[in-house]
Design a protein around this motif. Structure first.
Motif, mmCIF file in Angstrom:
data_model
loop_
_atom_site.group_PDB
_atom_site.id
_atom_site.type_symbol
_atom_site.label_atom_id
_atom_site.label_comp_id
_atom_site.label_asym_id
_atom_site.label_seq_id
_atom_site.Cartn_x
_atom_site.Cartn_y
_atom_site.Cartn_z
ATOM 1 N N HIS A 47 0.825 -1.211 0.000
ATOM 2 C CA HIS A 47 0.000 0.000 0.000
ATOM 3 C C HIS A 47 0.859 1.261 0.000
ATOM 4 O O HIS A 47 2.053 1.226 0.301
ATOM 5 N N ILE A 48 0.211 2.381 -0.315
ATOM 6 C CA ILE A 48 0.801 3.716 -0.255
ATOM 7 C C ILE A 48 -0.154 4.602 0.539
ATOM 8 O O ILE A 48 -1.365 4.573 0.327
ATOM 9 N N HIS A 49 0.386 5.404 1.449
ATOM 10 C CA HIS A 49 -0.428 6.339 2.222
ATOM 11 C C HIS A 49 -0.596 7.656 1.468
ATOM 12 O O HIS A 49 0.295 8.069 0.723
ATOM 13 N N THR A 50 -1.719 8.338 1.710
ATOM 14 C CA THR A 50 -1.932 9.639 1.077
ATOM 15 C C THR A 50 -2.756 10.558 1.975
ATOM 16 O O THR A 50 -3.539 10.099 2.815
ATOM 17 N N LYS A 51 -2.554 11.862 1.792
ATOM 18 C CA LYS A 51 -3.389 12.905 2.391
ATOM 19 C C LYS A 51 -3.649 13.977 1.342
ATOM 20 O O LYS A 51 -2.779 14.250 0.504
ATOM 21 N N VAL A 52 -4.825 14.583 1.413
ATOM 22 C CA VAL A 52 -5.156 15.713 0.543
ATOM 23 C C VAL A 52 -5.492 16.897 1.437
ATOM 24 O O VAL A 52 -6.386 16.812 2.289
ATOM 25 N N HIS A 53 -4.771 18.011 1.249
ATOM 26 C CA HIS A 53 -4.972 19.218 2.039
ATOM 27 C C HIS A 53 -5.554 20.320 1.153
ATOM 28 O O HIS A 53 -5.090 20.513 0.021
ATOM 29 N N VAL A 54 -6.526 21.049 1.653
ATOM 30 C CA VAL A 54 -7.153 22.146 0.915
ATOM 31 C C VAL A 54 -7.248 23.387 1.796
ATOM 32 O O VAL A 54 -7.052 23.322 3.013
ATOM 33 N N ASP A 55 -7.585 24.526 1.149
ATOM 34 C CA ASP A 55 -7.808 25.811 1.823
ATOM 35 C C ASP A 55 -6.553 26.379 2.470
ATOM 36 O O ASP A 55 -6.640 27.306 3.288
ATOM 37 N N GLY A 56 -5.403 25.865 2.114
ATOM 38 C CA GLY A 56 -4.150 26.430 2.591
ATOM 39 C C GLY A 56 -3.555 27.372 1.563
ATOM 40 O O GLY A 56 -4.200 27.736 0.569
ATOM 41 N N GLU A 57 -2.313 27.756 1.762
ATOM 42 C CA GLU A 57 -1.643 28.699 0.866
ATOM 43 C C GLU A 57 -0.273 28.171 0.479
ATOM 44 O O GLU A 57 0.501 27.729 1.338
ATOM 45 N N TRP A 58 0.007 28.226 -0.818
ATOM 46 C CA TRP A 58 1.329 27.854 -1.303
ATOM 47 C C TRP A 58 2.263 29.051 -1.191
ATOM 48 O O TRP A 58 1.966 30.130 -1.681
ATOM 49 N N THR A 59 3.383 28.866 -0.528
ATOM 50 C CA THR A 59 4.373 29.922 -0.351
ATOM 51 C C THR A 59 5.725 29.413 -0.825
ATOM 52 O O THR A 59 5.867 28.259 -1.237
ATOM 53 N N ASP A 60 6.729 30.271 -0.739
ATOM 54 C CA ASP A 60 8.078 29.856 -1.113
ATOM 55 C C ASP A 60 8.571 28.727 -0.220
ATOM 56 O O ASP A 60 9.424 27.927 -0.619
#
Length: 311
Positions: A212-225
């Motif tokens: 198996h492979i583990h995964t998470k999906v994150h939303v409503d955050g901000e991409w920064t440097d």
């Protein structure tokens, strides 16, 4: 990123009674070449966005949607939060090349979710997790007397050591890393079509769990440097491999040296036996030579307004 890093136990049978659904899997995928090169257009045959919504509206009404929510599972003890922002997570690990293309959509609107942060992490060909090498039991070192088969000679019994990946449930509380290794871990951003691609290797196995492979999906955050900040995890799950592909991998050098008894897909305590909805990958590879590389694809239907952090 933020997220609760504890896991009290499996939550792989999410209540779906509030939604009436029509299941749809990942689209047509082309064969992968040597080295697991990215196959462009892997989802070319798949409807998305307005097209998918229009298709659904012609056959569904009311609360019906195009995709079923992908099953939630436990986070497991060995998650490291947003440690490596990268698509190629292989580093120097040997194994069958695996190109993993994921598509993230809103399970109610069928629209792709862009700019989400997707984590994946998994063990190496011998069942060892980076960051937790001293806790990983893995398996290998000497050639087994017989290769792993589709029907193991017995089911592991007794309680595994606390926190070890050999745990039959794959649960347990979060463990703090024991080393600085970070191979086979990474986070990347979904594009406008909700797709993200990772380059890695086909995982091995360890006692009590199927491949198996583990995964998470994150939303409503901000991409920064610095990477991805804030937001919440709307999905925590695992991807699984069919028995045919695992048996083929077990014949390839390195995997074939594992002496660990393998748990099959049907015996696994985390996989809910629901196929694509439960995280079963669609795989493409040369059936005569899996060592050349594997292409895995799946569409994940998530509920972006909900929090599912695997606890």
């Amino acid at each position: 990123m933020t997220g609760n890093q504890t896991a009290e136990g499996p939550k792989h049978k999410k209540d779906l009674t509030r939604r009436k659904v029509v299941v749809a899997g990942a689209g047509a995928a082309v064969a992968v070449g040597v080295g697991g090169a990215v196959a462009a257009g892997a989802f070319a045959g798949e409807k998305s966005g307005k097209a998918a919504t229009a298709s659904a509206s012609s056959t569904a009404t009311g609360a019906e949607v195009c995709y079923q929510l992908t099953s939630e599972t436990t986070e497991g003890p060995y998650y490291i939060d947003a440690d490596k922002i990268r698509q190629d997570i292989t580093e120097d690990k040997e194994g069958i090349p695996l190109t993993l293309t994921l598509k993230v959509i809103d399970s109610e609107t069928c629209k792709p979710i862009a700019n989400a942060a997707v984590d994946i992490w998994h063990c190496d060909a011998l069942g060892i997790y980076s960051g937790y090498e001293s806790l990983s039991t893995g398996g290998g070192g000497t050639a087994p007397t017989d290769a792993p088969s589709g029907t193991p000679t017995g089911t592991p019994t007794g309680e595994p050591p606390s926190g070890a990946p050999s745990g039959g449930t794959g649960g347990g509380g979060h463990e703090e890393p024991t080393d600085d290794e970070r191979y086979l871990r990474g986070t990347w951003r979904t594009d406008k079509q909700g797709r993200v691609t990772f380059k890695t290797v086909f995982p091995g196995w360890y006692r009590g769990r199927c491949v198996h492979i583990h995964t998470k999906v994150h939303v409503d955050g901000e991409w920064t440097d610095a990477g991805y900040e804030g937001g919440h995890a709307c999905h925590t799950g695992q991807f699984f491999f069919d028995e045919e592909s695992v048996l083929a991998s077990a014949e390839v050098e390195l995997y074939s040296t594992s002496t660990t008894e393998r748990t099959t897909l049907s015996e696994d305590t985390i996989y809910d036996q629901s196929g694509t909805t439960g995280g079963l990958l669609k795989l493409k590879y040369d059936k005569k030579n899996i060592a050349e590389g594997v292409l895995g694809t799946i569409t994940m239907g998530v509920a972006p307004d909900e929090t599912n952090d695997g606890t």
